[in-house]
Design an enzyme around this catalytic site. Structure first.
Site, PDB file in Angstrom:
ATOM      1  N   ARG A  17     -22.394  -8.776  34.541  1.00  0.00           N
ATOM      2  CA  ARG A  17     -23.752  -9.518  34.197  1.00  0.00           C
ATOM      3  C   ARG A  17     -23.485 -10.781  33.851  1.00  0.00           C
ATOM      4  NH1 ARG A  17     -24.203  -5.139  31.018  1.00  0.00           N
ATOM      5  NH2 ARG A  17     -25.739  -3.581  31.610  1.00  0.00           N
ATOM      6  N   VAL A  65     -13.064  -3.742  27.116  1.00  0.00           N
ATOM      7  CA  VAL A  65     -11.670  -4.410  26.897  1.00  0.00           C
ATOM      8  C   VAL A  65     -11.121  -3.992  25.604  1.00  0.00           C
ATOM      9  CG1 VAL A  65     -12.493  -6.430  28.118  1.00  0.00           C
ATOM     10  CG2 VAL A  65     -13.220  -6.478  25.875  1.00  0.00           C
ATOM     11  N   SER A 153     -17.572 -20.610  22.086  1.00  0.00           N
ATOM     12  CA  SER A 153     -19.026 -20.958  21.691  1.00  0.00           C
ATOM     13  C   SER A 153     -19.218 -21.840  20.831  1.00  0.00           C
ATOM     14  CB  SER A 153     -19.672 -19.690  21.084  1.00  0.00           C
ATOM     15  OG  SER A 153     -20.926 -19.904  20.461  1.00  0.00           O
ATOM     16  N   TYR A 166     -18.649 -13.532  14.801  1.00  0.00           N
ATOM     17  CA  TYR A 166     -18.596 -14.270  15.979  1.00  0.00           C
ATOM     18  C   TYR A 166     -17.964 -15.796  16.099  1.00  0.00           C
ATOM     19  CZ  TYR A 166     -20.689 -15.776  20.391  1.00  0.00           C
ATOM     20  OH  TYR A 166     -20.953 -16.258  21.851  1.00  0.00           O
ATOM     21  N   ALA A 168     -15.991 -16.790  13.563  1.00  0.00           N
ATOM     22  CA  ALA A 168     -14.438 -16.593  13.381  1.00  0.00           C
ATOM     23  C   ALA A 168     -13.765 -16.289  14.762  1.00  0.00           C
ATOM     24  CB  ALA A 168     -14.380 -15.489  12.253  1.00  0.00           C
ATOM     25  N   LYS A 170     -14.624 -16.752  17.756  1.00  0.00           N
ATOM     26  CA  LYS A 170     -14.745 -17.643  18.852  1.00  0.00           C
ATOM     27  C   LYS A 170     -14.054 -19.091  18.412  1.00  0.00           C
ATOM     28  CE  LYS A 170     -17.375 -16.249  22.203  1.00  0.00           C
ATOM     29  NZ  LYS A 170     -16.440 -15.533  23.350  1.00  0.00           N
TER      30      LYS A 170
HETATM   31  N1  NAD Z   1     -25.519 -16.917  26.638  1.00  0.00           N
HETATM   32  C1  NAD Z   1     -24.963 -17.869  25.655  1.00  0.00           C
HETATM   33  O1  NAD Z   1     -25.680 -18.612  25.526  1.00  0.00           O
HETATM   34  C2  NAD Z   1     -23.553 -17.868  25.222  1.00  0.00           C
HETATM   35  C3  NAD Z   1     -23.183 -18.657  24.485  1.00  0.00           C
HETATM   36  C4  NAD Z   1     -21.991 -19.056  23.931  1.00  0.00           C
HETATM   37  C5  NAD Z   1     -20.899 -18.135  24.423  1.00  0.00           C
HETATM   38  N2  NAD Z   1     -21.115 -17.114  25.018  1.00  0.00           N
HETATM   39  C6  NAD Z   1     -20.092 -16.057  25.527  1.00  0.00           C
HETATM   40  O2  NAD Z   1     -20.263 -15.971  27.058  1.00  0.00           O
HETATM   41  C7  NAD Z   1     -19.888 -14.740  27.307  1.00  0.00           C
HETATM   42  C8  NAD Z   1     -20.669 -13.972  28.099  1.00  0.00           C
HETATM   43  O3  NAD Z   1     -21.754 -13.749  27.653  1.00  0.00           O
HETATM   44  P1  NAD Z   1     -23.275 -13.540  28.440  1.00  0.00           P
HETATM   45  O4  NAD Z   1     -24.296 -14.536  27.754  1.00  0.00           O
HETATM   46  O5  NAD Z   1     -22.903 -13.610  30.064  1.00  0.00           O
HETATM   47  O6  NAD Z   1     -23.564 -12.249  28.164  1.00  0.00           O
HETATM   48  P2  NAD Z   1     -24.209 -10.953  28.932  1.00  0.00           P
HETATM   49  O7  NAD Z   1     -24.377  -9.924  27.840  1.00  0.00           O
HETATM   50  O8  NAD Z   1     -25.083 -11.398  30.019  1.00  0.00           O
HETATM   51  O9  NAD Z   1     -22.751 -10.439  29.708  1.00  0.00           O
HETATM   52  C9  NAD Z   1     -21.734  -9.958  29.007  1.00  0.00           C
HETATM   53  C10 NAD Z   1     -21.212  -8.973  29.915  1.00  0.00           C
HETATM   54  O10 NAD Z   1     -20.020  -8.388  29.155  1.00  0.00           O
HETATM   55  C11 NAD Z   1     -20.211  -7.202  29.090  1.00  0.00           C
HETATM   56  N3  NAD Z   1     -19.312  -6.515  27.889  1.00  0.00           N
HETATM   57  C12 NAD Z   1     -19.736  -6.672  26.532  1.00  0.00           C
HETATM   58  N4  NAD Z   1     -18.784  -6.095  25.744  1.00  0.00           N
HETATM   59  C13 NAD Z   1     -17.731  -5.584  26.449  1.00  0.00           C
HETATM   60  C14 NAD Z   1     -16.642  -4.882  26.460  1.00  0.00           C
HETATM   61  N5  NAD Z   1     -16.211  -4.531  25.123  1.00  0.00           N
HETATM   62  N6  NAD Z   1     -15.704  -4.672  27.621  1.00  0.00           N
HETATM   63  C15 NAD Z   1     -16.058  -4.891  28.782  1.00  0.00           C
HETATM   64  N7  NAD Z   1     -17.118  -5.652  29.028  1.00  0.00           N
HETATM   65  C16 NAD Z   1     -18.289  -6.068  27.983  1.00  0.00           C
HETATM   66  C17 NAD Z   1     -21.159  -6.587  29.083  1.00  0.00           C
HETATM   67  O11 NAD Z   1     -21.530  -5.297  29.457  1.00  0.00           O
HETATM   68  C18 NAD Z   1     -21.968  -7.537  29.736  1.00  0.00           C
HETATM   69  O12 NAD Z   1     -22.121  -7.251  31.378  1.00  0.00           O
HETATM   70  C19 NAD Z   1     -19.547 -13.832  25.746  1.00  0.00           C
HETATM   71  O13 NAD Z   1     -18.018 -14.078  25.218  1.00  0.00           O
HETATM   72  C20 NAD Z   1     -20.408 -14.607  24.959  1.00  0.00           C
HETATM   73  O14 NAD Z   1     -19.989 -14.684  23.483  1.00  0.00           O
HETATM   74  C21 NAD Z   1     -22.341 -16.939  25.502  1.00  0.00           C
END
Ligand code: NAD
Length: 276
Positions: A17, A65, A153, A166, A168, A170
């Protein structure tokens, strides 16, 4: 016209996703073969099907993971399916927020493990494979630069109220990035980080009501209250949240040959936001 990542083998965690999915699609669109991972089987399989339907090679490696056997399985999926390992994107994760006086040990440890422990173990498992590939390249006079992109992040760079766990994790991944850039330079691996601001995925969707997602066996509140979301948007110089495709673009920059001499860096992909 030749593709930028023709034949490269890319591993992307959490690519069922959101941002991870967009990264998998982007890397594949430039010729990479992709190992798709997600906690949830159905979205992982859908992304694999989508990639194959578009003519790309892809396999799924389903599971958390954080599972003890995951790093070996993940790295093994790449070497068994494609015989190589060129790009690792540590993206999987979620948030489990709370102010410090209400944050449990479990909340702290879980988020540290998914965003910091898991990337550490994945990269540790990848090291012997990368070392052997780098030696073979050197012996055969091939110049190959491999790439690691870790996802951070703005919470990790600037801090964010309600996210001690989170933030810490990141911040920690930035330290791992800078360290591996030093350890792995001799293996011709660049190691960089992309720190996102507000990217439109289910994690930060603007919502009037409280919503949650079932993640890793727990119902985790997701989304941002609509008023807060609007306030966040107003603080972004570009005036809007980024799309997953725009987020993937920043990761892609570190995967292409043009960035072969850039390592140990953290790129803010925030629409111009330089603090929170
Ligand atoms: N969306 C934002 O604004 C934002 C901002 C800063 C950082 N991030 C980082 O970006 C990354 C992706 O986030 P996103 O916004 O696409 O979220 P999202 O929820 O849309 O997608 C994350 C995907 O990771 C999978 N996932 C979660 N935990 C897991 C695990 N333990 N093992 C395997 N898969 C796992 C979920 O099932 C999901 O499909 C994350 O590391 C998040 O912290 C996102």
């Amino acid at each position: 016209m030749s593709l930028k990542l023709e034949g490269k083998v890319a591993l992307v965690t959490g690519s069922g996703r959101g941002i991870g999915r967009a990264v998998a699609l982007k890397l594949a669109s430039e010729g990479a073969r992709v190992v798709v991972n997600d906690l949830d089987e159905a979205p992982a399989r859908e992304v694999v099907d989508e990639l194959r339907a578009g003519g790309s090679e892809a396999v799924a490696c389903v599971g958390s993971v954080t599972a003890p056997d995951f790093p070996e399985r993940f790295v093994g999926a790449a070497t068994q399916a494609f015989g190589g390992l060129d790009i690792v994107v540590n993206n999987a994760g979620y948030v489990w927020d709370g102010v410090i006086q209400k944050m449990t040990d479990e909340q702290w440890a879980t988020i540290l493990d998914v965003h910091l422990g898991a990337p550490f173990r994945i990269l540790r498992a990848a090291q012997p494979v990368i070392r052997a590939l780098a030696r073979a390249d050197a012996e055969q006079g091939r110049r190959v630069v491999r790439k690691v992109v870790n996802i951070s992040s703005v919470a990790g760079v600037f801090g964010n109220a309600g996210q001690a766990n989170y933030a810490a994790a990141k911040a920690g991944i930035i330290g791992v990035t800078r360290t591996l850039a030093k350890e792995w330079g001799r293996l011709a691996v660049t190691v960089n980080c992309v720190a996102f601001g507000l990217i439109s995925t289910r994690l930060v969707v603007s919502t009037a009501e409280k919503v949650s997602a079932h993640i890793d066996g727990r119902d985790i509140p997701v989304g941002v209250n609509a008023e807060l979301f609007d306030a966040m948007k107003r603080s972004i110089p570009l005036g809007r949240a980024g799309t997953p495709e725009e987020a993937a673009g920043a990761v892609y920059l570190f995967c292409i040959p043009e960035s072969d001499y850039v390592s140990g860096q953290t790129l803010l992909c925030t629409g111009g936001l330089t603090g929170i």
